[in-house]
Design a protein around this motif. Structure first.
Motif, PDB file in Angstrom:
ATOM      1  N   LEU B 325      -0.529   0.220   9.844  1.00 43.05           N
ATOM      2  CA  LEU B 325      -1.729   0.085   9.017  1.00 43.05           C
ATOM      3  C   LEU B 325      -1.924   1.368   8.227  1.00 43.05           C
ATOM      4  O   LEU B 325      -2.155   2.430   8.795  1.00 43.05           O
ATOM      5  N   LYS B 327      -4.180   3.002   5.038  1.00 43.13           N
ATOM      6  CA  LYS B 327      -5.369   2.768   4.219  1.00 43.13           C
ATOM      7  C   LYS B 327      -5.544   3.929   3.278  1.00 43.13           C
ATOM      8  O   LYS B 327      -5.481   5.088   3.700  1.00 43.13           O
ATOM      9  N   ALA B 356       0.416  -3.563   7.078  1.00 45.72           N
ATOM     10  CA  ALA B 356      -0.674  -3.811   6.147  1.00 45.72           C
ATOM     11  C   ALA B 356      -1.027  -2.513   5.449  1.00 45.72           C
ATOM     12  O   ALA B 356      -1.078  -1.464   6.071  1.00 45.72           O
ATOM     13  N   CYS B 357      -1.238  -2.619   4.155  1.00 41.56           N
ATOM     14  CA  CYS B 357      -1.681  -1.460   3.390  1.00 41.56           C
ATOM     15  C   CYS B 357      -2.929  -1.874   2.635  1.00 41.56           C
ATOM     16  O   CYS B 357      -2.901  -2.845   1.875  1.00 41.56           O
ATOM     17  N   ARG B 358      -4.014  -1.182   2.901  1.00 40.18           N
ATOM     18  CA  ARG B 358      -5.286  -1.538   2.267  1.00 40.18           C
ATOM     19  C   ARG B 358      -5.722  -0.399   1.336  1.00 40.18           C
ATOM     20  O   ARG B 358      -5.758   0.751   1.733  1.00 40.18           O
ATOM     21  N   ASN B 359      -6.021  -0.794   0.112  1.00 40.09           N
ATOM     22  CA  ASN B 359      -6.266   0.194  -0.937  1.00 40.09           C
ATOM     23  C   ASN B 359      -7.653   0.048  -1.531  1.00 40.09           C
ATOM     24  O   ASN B 359      -8.102  -1.064  -1.807  1.00 40.09           O
ATOM     25  N   MET B 360      -8.310   1.176  -1.754  1.00 41.36           N
ATOM     26  CA  MET B 360      -9.614   1.152  -2.402  1.00 41.36           C
ATOM     27  C   MET B 360      -9.555   2.012  -3.667  1.00 41.36           C
ATOM     28  O   MET B 360      -9.374   3.218  -3.608  1.00 41.36           O
ATOM     29  N   ALA B 386       0.779  -7.518   4.732  1.00 41.62           N
ATOM     30  CA  ALA B 386      -0.377  -7.736   3.877  1.00 41.62           C
ATOM     31  C   ALA B 386      -0.619  -6.498   3.045  1.00 41.62           C
ATOM     32  O   ALA B 386      -0.411  -5.389   3.517  1.00 41.62           O
ATOM     33  N   ALA B 387      -1.015  -6.707   1.828  1.00 34.64           N
ATOM     34  CA  ALA B 387      -1.433  -5.584   0.991  1.00 34.64           C
ATOM     35  C   ALA B 387      -2.712  -6.026   0.288  1.00 34.64           C
ATOM     36  O   ALA B 387      -2.768  -7.124  -0.260  1.00 34.64           O
ATOM     37  N   THR B 388      -3.734  -5.225   0.352  1.00 29.41           N
ATOM     38  CA  THR B 388      -4.989  -5.592  -0.310  1.00 29.41           C
ATOM     39  C   THR B 388      -5.451  -4.458  -1.210  1.00 29.41           C
ATOM     40  O   THR B 388      -5.174  -3.287  -0.959  1.00 29.41           O
ATOM     41  N   PHE B 389      -6.171  -4.856  -2.249  1.00 28.83           N
ATOM     42  CA  PHE B 389      -6.720  -3.894  -3.193  1.00 28.83           C
ATOM     43  C   PHE B 389      -8.175  -4.252  -3.431  1.00 28.83           C
ATOM     44  O   PHE B 389      -8.503  -5.423  -3.584  1.00 28.83           O
ATOM     45  N   PHE B 418     -14.710   2.344   5.393  1.00 27.80           N
ATOM     46  CA  PHE B 418     -13.379   1.810   5.101  1.00 27.80           C
ATOM     47  C   PHE B 418     -12.307   2.585   5.869  1.00 27.80           C
ATOM     48  O   PHE B 418     -11.351   2.018   6.395  1.00 27.80           O
TER      49      PHE B 418
END
Lengths: 259, 445
Positions: B325, B327, B356-360, B386-389, B418
């Motif tokens: 993970l 972030k 998973a890589c979560r980006n803000m 998963a990758a989210t932006f 976050f």
């Protein structure tokens, strides 16, 4: 004299689409009074609640709101809260990484700092005692305090968490937006008792609901019916009972034609 | 070596020669085997071209703004002592004491503590150069032979030839280091540093280590060409935290690789806050049946920073699990890139890999990319990615404001929230608080 929330000829659009939702709402709520705002789904009740707290998703196109002598529409949401306005949201958002306790302490501290910029905020032990007593009142497990705000909360837990916030922040006027929806009878009783324990000459309440059910627990003195963005009927508790028996069809028939 | 000039004073590669390698080794009176290994690495380095944007791994990361004529100057200790290190880096990880502490300033060990209770168990905690003499066999067997290899790339080869300082931790069979080890690599001057971390956990042993990288502000460019090797033997258990906060004129090129034995565990947390540009390879090799690896990363890029984190989770045995993970947030004109790959060898069944890589994104001018990947050559597996932006959502900010919290604080709470899930994976409360403060600094700054 107690604080009053006076809504005058309020017109509101959805900010993004320009769709007109509220078309001239007039309503006054004073500290110590219990009001119910009823109406069919889509009539604009929740929009009114959100506009009162300054949700940026809505745009006020006309009208005025005076709260405790001040122009509410010129205040930011945080200023409105600190002035004594509270909204229990119908659908509270979850905020990962922010615990209930941390959040409520920051909210209390923001109040203290607004009054005295040099304030160090509420001492942790005092805050912990306060939070525990409020949670006990709402029959909430103490582990709640350490959970992320609304994250993974059941419907009933969310509503209880809203009332916990109300109890902690001690508002002058509280708006309960469909707080009864999705609650089973036990949860409804606990939440209502929580609200009732806060009732008194210093608290005005606007209960927004589709159903009469919650009004069996929180008895209103005034009942208003909203339809198509306006308040079309005003009355006492008997109006809520009439709606319970007959539904909203007569409202539709009576006011649809005027569109 | 031929140095191609693009414009006067702008070198496209470091200007090292084999003489630098020989001089470095001689200056420290290193054993012959170490000099030989450095020279072998030099040959590989000399043969390889500098990475170019035509190489797939470097396609999105153009590091050519680095001024090698400044950045390749090997930093030499000039008497700067432990007092130059920021107080935050010196603060102990836990109140109960540390198993060992090593503070390097400009590559020189300026503070060294090692708890007798650790030494009594046969644990070795030494600077790498001393260990190469005192424990030659152990170091020689593990240094750039099993995890990071000089053949991994141009910078890995350069590191093998010219590493300037390092730390060696060895925990023998069945021993558990109950107090954490704390290493700080701080540079008070600009220039090149090549730090090495070599951790060897023997069978059924256990340790917790945190390494911090930081440097003083400077006007000229620096290069950090690092290597991290984490070797966890069968049944071993390693918690490893690495936090990077180089100054904004620094370029990091690092190879970091962990090898995990049978039924062993690695909990690997990285934090990337500093540098002008970071290109890091972070690779997990699950070698033994039942090996587990958790990779956690947080990064926050602002101004003109560029972070490129290239991760691999290689399932080389059956019944292995990996969980990644990462972030991150980016604001201003910053850029971030995460490229992740989960691989399994053929017929390695019952593996479980997740990434998973979560980006803000905190500004319209920042850019974040996330490229997950799976290469699975077995059928009885559970692998997903998963990758989210997202941007800073207004709904939660409004919610917090509706409770009386002013907008700046409300935004801070949402962004910190976050990261909280990741910071929670750092086993030291004080370090977590320090990182929260530095995230805050980036949001406000």
């Amino acid at each position: 004299m107690g604080a009053a929330l006076e809504i005058r000829n309020l017109h509101v659009n959805v900010a993004e689409t320009g769709e007109s939702i509220l078309r001239g709402v007039d309503l006054t709520i004073k500290q110590g009074e219990i009001h119910a705002l009823m109406g069919p789904n889509g009539s604009g009740k929740s929009t009114l609640a959100n506009v009162l707290l300054g949700n940026p998703a809505y745009e006020v196109t006309a009208g005025q709101i005076i709260f405790d002598g001040k122009e509410l529409l010129e205040m930011e949401p945080d200023e409105r809260s600190r002035a004594g306005l509270f909204l229990a949201f119908q659908y509270p958002v979850s905020i990962p990484g922010v615990t209930v306790a941390n959040f409520l302490r920051q909210a209390l501290n923001a109040r203290m700092k607004a009054q005295d910029p040099g304030s160090k905020g509420i001492p942790v032990p005092q805050f912990a005692r306060l939070l525990r007593s409020k949670m006990d009142q709402l029959e909430m497990d103490h582990s709640f305090a350490g959970r992320y705000l609304n994250e993974g909360f059941s419907g009933g837990e969310k509503k209880r968490a809203e009332i916990l916030q109300m109890a902690t922040l001690d508002p002058k006027i509280a708006i309960l937006d469909e707080t009864d929806s999705g609650l089973d009878i036990d949860a409804l009783r606990i939440v209502s008792e929580g609200v009732n324990s806060l009732k008194g000459p210093d608290l005005g309440v606007l209960v927004i609901t589709h159903y009469q059910r919650i009004l069996n627990y929180i008895a209103p003195q005034f009942v208003h019916v909203m339809f198509r963005g306006r308040i079309v009927e005003n009355g006492g508790p008997e109006l809520a009972l009439k709606l319970e028996e007959t539904g909203y069809d007569w409202i539709r028939e009576k006011y649809e034609v005027t569109e | 070596m031929v140095v191609v000039r693009r414009r006067p004073g702008a070198a496209v590669a470091p200007g090292y020669t084999q003489a630098n390698v020989e001089a470095l080794s001689a200056a420290h009176d290193e054993p012959q085997w170490l000099l030989e290994s450095r020279l072998m690495a030099w040959d590989i380095y000399d043969d390889l071209p500098m990475p170019s944007p035509q190489d797939e791994e470097w396609r999105r990361t153009d590091y050519r703004s680095i001024r090698w004529d400044e950045a390749d100057k090997l930093i030499e200790a000039n008497g700067a002592n432990v007092q130059t290190v920021p107080a935050a880096n010196l603060e102990p990880l836990v109140g109960s004491g540390e198993g060992g502490t090593m503070i390097f300033v400009d590559g020189k060990l300026v503070k060294y503590e090692f708890a007798p209770t650790m030494a009594d168990q046969g644990i070795i905690f030494q600077d790498l150069r001393t260990a190469a003499r005192d424990h030659a066999e152990l170091v020689r067997k593990n240094l750039m032979t099993r995890a990071v290899k000089t053949t991994d790339g141009k910078f890995a080869a350069l590191h093998g030839a010219l590493w300037t300082h390092g730390v060696f931790l060895y925990v023998p069979h069945g021993k558990a280091a109950e107090l954490p080890f704390h290493v700080v690599m701080y540079n008070s001057q600009p220039g090149a540093s090549l730090g090495h971390v070599l951790i060897v956990l023997d069978e059924a042993s256990q340790a917790t280590v945190q390494v911090e990288y930081a440097s003083a502000q400077a006007d000229t460019h620096s290069a950090y060409i690092g290597a991290t090797e984490l070797l966890v033997g069968d049944g071993g258990n390693l918690k490893y935290v690495a936090l990077q906060d180089w100054n904004r004129e620094s370029y990091e090129f690092s190879h970091q690789r962990a090898r995990i034995g049978r039924d062993a565990n690695l909990d690997w947390v990285i934090g990337v806050m500093g540098s002008r540009l970071t290109k890091a390879y972070l690779e997990l090799e699950l070698d033994g049946i039942g090996a587990n690896g958790r990779m956690s990363g947080f990064f926050f890029a602002d101004h003109n920073q560029m972070f490129d984190l290239d991760t691999q989770q290689n399932h080389n045995a059956a019944l292995t699990t990996s969980d990644l993970l990462y972030k991150g947030a980016a604001k201003d004109h910053a850029r971030t890139l995460w490229q992740g790959m989960i691989k399994s060898q053929p017929d390695m069944q019952k593996i479980d890999g997740f990434q998973a890589c979560r980006n803000m994104l905190l500004s319209d001018t920042a850019r974040m990319d996330a490229i997950p990947g799976l290469e699975i050559e077995a059928d009885d597996v559970r692998c997903s990615h998963a990758a989210t932006f997202g941007t800073l959502e207004q709904e939660p900010v409004f919610y917090l404001m509706s409770r009386g919290i002013p907008r700046p604080e409300a935004e801070l709470m949402v962004i910190e929230g976050f990261f909280d899930e990741l910071l929670d994976r750092i086993p030291f409360e004080r370090v977590k608080e320090r990182l929260q403060a530095s995230v805050e600094g980036k949001i406000v700054g």
